[in-house]
Design an enzyme around this catalytic site. Structure first.
Site, PDB file in Angstrom:
ATOM      1  N   ALA A 144     -30.713  29.220   6.008  1.00 41.06           N
ATOM      2  CA  ALA A 144     -30.473  28.816   4.559  1.00 41.06           C
ATOM      3  C   ALA A 144     -29.985  30.166   3.899  1.00 41.06           C
ATOM      4  CB  ALA A 144     -31.419  27.973   3.867  1.00 41.06           C
ATOM      5  N   TYR A 145     -30.980  31.095   3.872  1.00 44.71           N
ATOM      6  CA  TYR A 145     -30.717  32.105   2.958  1.00 44.71           C
ATOM      7  C   TYR A 145     -29.283  32.828   3.658  1.00 44.71           C
ATOM      8  CZ  TYR A 145     -31.077  36.852   1.426  1.00 44.71           C
ATOM      9  OH  TYR A 145     -30.948  38.274   0.969  1.00 44.71           O
TER      10      TYR A 145
END
Length: 267
Positions: free
Chosen positions: A183-184
């Protein structure tokens, strides 16, 4: 107007890389340097620490997830400095998809929407992305890679893709839909691509103003987020962002690039 009409703003700068960038700019930038933090107490403590080192940053509250807080800073900069000379978008977190996207991508997008129009001719804008954005890009399906590498993608299209990633993740279908597992990393793809879009808009709308806007990776830095095993100190992490913030007045590049270790990386 204050006696100094030049101003540099660093978001999320009460600790880590942001704090190191403020310290560096206080020493090298001719003008006021604004340290911002969501939490006023922490921000004032960080400002005091630098003042004890003989430096002179100014504190201003900024929560990039709060539109009113962004507008308050915008009005302060407009009134006191007539704009902004250097903007470093640094605030960022690593957490679950939705929260991470809200701060890392939509936060920078919201700050840019209010502050980019204030950037003065000859200004410099630096968006802190991450080498994780390159890794995440390589982990995307060919179809998504093509979209994220496109020279014509619009901000609206990018927003829709970022929203789709959050939705796909919630439904547990993100890998099937061609997304990587970080996600990062995906939020930082968003930051890098947003930077490319904004640089393109500056070329189209303010060509003569010689504003340079870039995304960069500070490297793997020992921060609360990366942990103690990381290889760089925050001071070392500040080097590339500060280099981009202080590109000389006659520089024409880099612009719209992804920069690591002061070198342009192929996106």
């Amino acid at each position: 107007m204050s006696s100094s009409s030049r101003v540099a703003v660093v978001t999320g700068s009460n600790k880590g890389i942001g704090f190191a960038i403020v310290r560096d700019l206080c020493q090298k930038f001719s003008g006021d340097v604004i340290l911002t933090s969501r939490d006023t107490t922490r921000g004032q403590a960080a400002t005091k620490k630098l003042q004890e080192e003989g430096l002179n940053p100014i504190f201003h509250q900024l929560d990039i997830d709060d539109p009113q807080s962004i507008r308050t800073l915008r009005d302060f900069l407009k009134e006191r400095y007539g704009g902004v000379d250097v903007l470093v978008n640094n605030a960022g977190i690593a957490f679950k998809a939705e929260v991470t996207m809200k701060t890392n991508f939509f936060g920078i997008k919201a700050v840019s929407a209010e502050l980019l129009p204030l950037v003065k001719p000859g200004g410099r804008v630096v968006n802190i992305s991450s080498m994780m954005s390159l890794r995440a890009l390589e982990g995307c399906s060919p179809e998504l890679q093509q979209k994220f590498r496109s020279d014509t993608i619009t901000e609206e299209e990018l927003v829709r893709l970022m929203e789709k990633f959050v939705e796909d993740t919630k439904k547990g279908v993100h890998q099937k839909e061609g997304w990587p597992n970080s996600a990062y990393g995906v939020t930082k793809i968003g930051v890098t691509v947003l930077s490319r879009i904004h640089a393109r808009q500056l070329n189209e709308q303010r060509k003569g103003d010689k504003i340079l806007l870039n995304a960069c990776c500070p490297g793997w830095v020992r921060t609360d987020m990366a942990g103690p095993k990381a290889t760089k100190s925050p001071e070392e992490g500040a080097e590339t962002p500060v280099y981009l913030a202080l590109l000389p007045p006659d520089a024409t590049e880099p612009h719209g690039q992804f920069v690591m270790e002061k070198r342009v990386e192929k996106w």
